[in-house]
Scaffold this active site. Sequence first.
Site: not given
Length: 799
Positions: A9, A82, A84, A86, A303, A305, A349
């Site tokens: 990203e 990432d 997740d 998103e 990470y 989140r 996670h």
Amino acid sequence: MAKNLVIVESPAKAKTIKRYLGGDFQVAPSVGHVVDLPKSKLGVDVKKGFEPEYQIIPAKAKVVEGIKAAARNKDNIYLATDPDREGEAIAWHIADRLGKLKGGIHRVLLHEITEKAVKQAIAHPSQLDQNLFEAQQARRVLDRLVGYQVSPLLWDKVKRGISAGRVQSVALRIIVEREQQREAFRPEEYWTLDANLAAKNPPQFRARLYSYKDQRIDNKATKLLKPLADEIVGACGKAPFIVRKIERKEVRRSPAPPFITSRLQQEASRKLYFSPSRTMKIAQKLYEGVELGDQGAVGLITYMRTDSPRVSDDALASVRTYIDGRYGKDYLPEKPNFYRSAKSAQEAHEAIRPTAVERDPESIARCLGKDELALYTLIFNRFVSSQMSQAVYDRTSVDIEADGAVFRATGQVMRFDGFMRVYLEGQDEIDEDEAGSLPAMTEGERLTLVSLTAQLDESSNGKKPDQKADAGALALGFWLEQHFTQPPPRFTQATLIKELEDKGIGRPSTYASIMASILNRDYVDEDESKRLRPTSLGRVVCELLLAGFPDIFEIGFTAAMEEQLDEVEEGRENWVKTLKRFYGPFEKRLGEAKKKMPAVKRKGVPTEIKCELDGGTMVIKWGRNGEFLACSNYPKCTNTKEFIRDEQGHVVPQVSAAPATTDEVCEKCGRPMVRKRSRFGEFLGCSGYPECDGIKKLKAEPIKTGVNCPDCKEGEMLERRTRRGRIFFGCSRYPKCKFASWDRVVPQPCPDCGSAYLVEKVSKREGTRWQCPNKECGYQIAAEAAAPKDDAQSSQPQA
């Protein structure tokens, strides 16, 4: 020539990953989302199964073409966005735009950006997760349906430019309801009674009244009132104080688990005074990579989140070795500490932790900025302490009796500090300060009541005792103090996040964007203690939304919807069916609200205050400078006032100070001009008003930005205003240098085309971004670091 392409990203992430891959790999940043729903319309075909109409974001068109060109002849394309929902959506949209290619498309999940993790992920890629993508798509479509259909309703009924959102409106409701509880609260008086005692052994200590005549007094169910307190003081002042019971026990205290997203935001707020958005921006930097001298860019944390406190076996082994070597075997428990996850946590996670405990904060401090070091230290110490031994206390409780009253004293002495040698939660440090020690005593021992007057005189340098403390009781040896019950406190950003988490509202990637949204929309402001207080606009919006959509914006309904979307993510529910169940009742409520929702836009919100000029009712209205009181007889009466709300929520007009006279002269009558303020800001008005209505605009003084002019390199960029009030940035050497920009200039060169500067762009969909002023380049990046995601990506601002 590179045979493989890795897509991420951000440039920072790309730079770090590139270090760990050989010449066979090309790493290209996509710079976040490349497609989104259209900004100008709903973009969702409800009749066709909520089919979304995705479009390439105009600013990303060249990015997409660049990625397609780079992928054309590659053997493998790795989507390393990432890990997740998103990031999964970004990966899916990129794969969709790439179309058919020679090489295969693989999904790579990087929970940490280290050499081992990157190489392992590339060697063992996975496939795109359709369930995860559909869950994110359902959230995106759901938020669009609410935002783009309820917001125009609020524009029509309240004020243009405001908005509504599925999750943020519930957060607003929680804040408003807390404020209503505070306003309805009426304080109750109660007293506390402490006896100042001395035993055979020092030191003196205080014991708090525990019960009287077998009636427990806790100032909750049973409050101590002044008449009873006086009775107890009178009775006990002449009675012997006898130690009746001594209880000693060992107390063990366990460490807190390593950080998950919400806990990191809360603790950074308590200890570092960081807002959630600031915390996440700094954490994003630490995750993507920080330059560590000869080591190059290194990802320092996992990470950020996550809602799982799980820690990998390798990390557990590493931190246990570190604890043993640095603190000794006493600080290392026999087995690793494990922590339970919340029901909705994603176990794939890990918790937020340092990628290598060998990189302690002291060893890399010179490579980090002040904020980066502070947050990294917080994360590092929390992780290390989470795997350390318990702290051990010796706690003593002593019951002392005097004429039917029982006083209780407690004290504790730390025997072994354990995890507390490294870290203690912010809220707990206050509790520890209150812990004291007691003298050695025996059951049946008689204690002496010692006057507090002399002690008070010494500590106050002769000042009179606090009025809340009873002077007569002080002389006898009692600290009798008056108190009043307190209303429930306003939420801070940190405590609101905790409340949302406890109620199952929102997810790790949404908390920071929720806070930013309700503050940016002027629904909530922060008081002098940084606590959230609803504005009049926030109250009105909340009231109208709850009246028009009582179920949609209900706390339990929103939490249940989050669970349903989690079920889509887990493959146990179909995303279209989930949206259908929501949209049916919502569509019906929307139609009713359009007809029944009261319009306050023109009339304003009435108050009980009368206009002193014509007797009309003063109403609350909103302008570009915020809320104000205006006469309901406008335009016949133009009286306006600023106002505040008292603790009971009543509107209190602010008495304006006498207007300041200036050297300017009225062009109509020659009298001096005075500074005045209207809903549109400050201006100069004739001191002879209302006989003379002469006015003049104030010339705005330019504001220094501290940025050198990118054109002449000599002047400084100043923030100025046009005659119509629009802000622009121009060189201080004007007219010698005529460089000007509508956008704020950022003193950083463009890494793609070499432009000497970037400009700052702010959009409702993407937040604050820096981009190249060269239209042929197209480079852009989130300001400082990638912004918190999920709801923040919505092109419609949410409430």
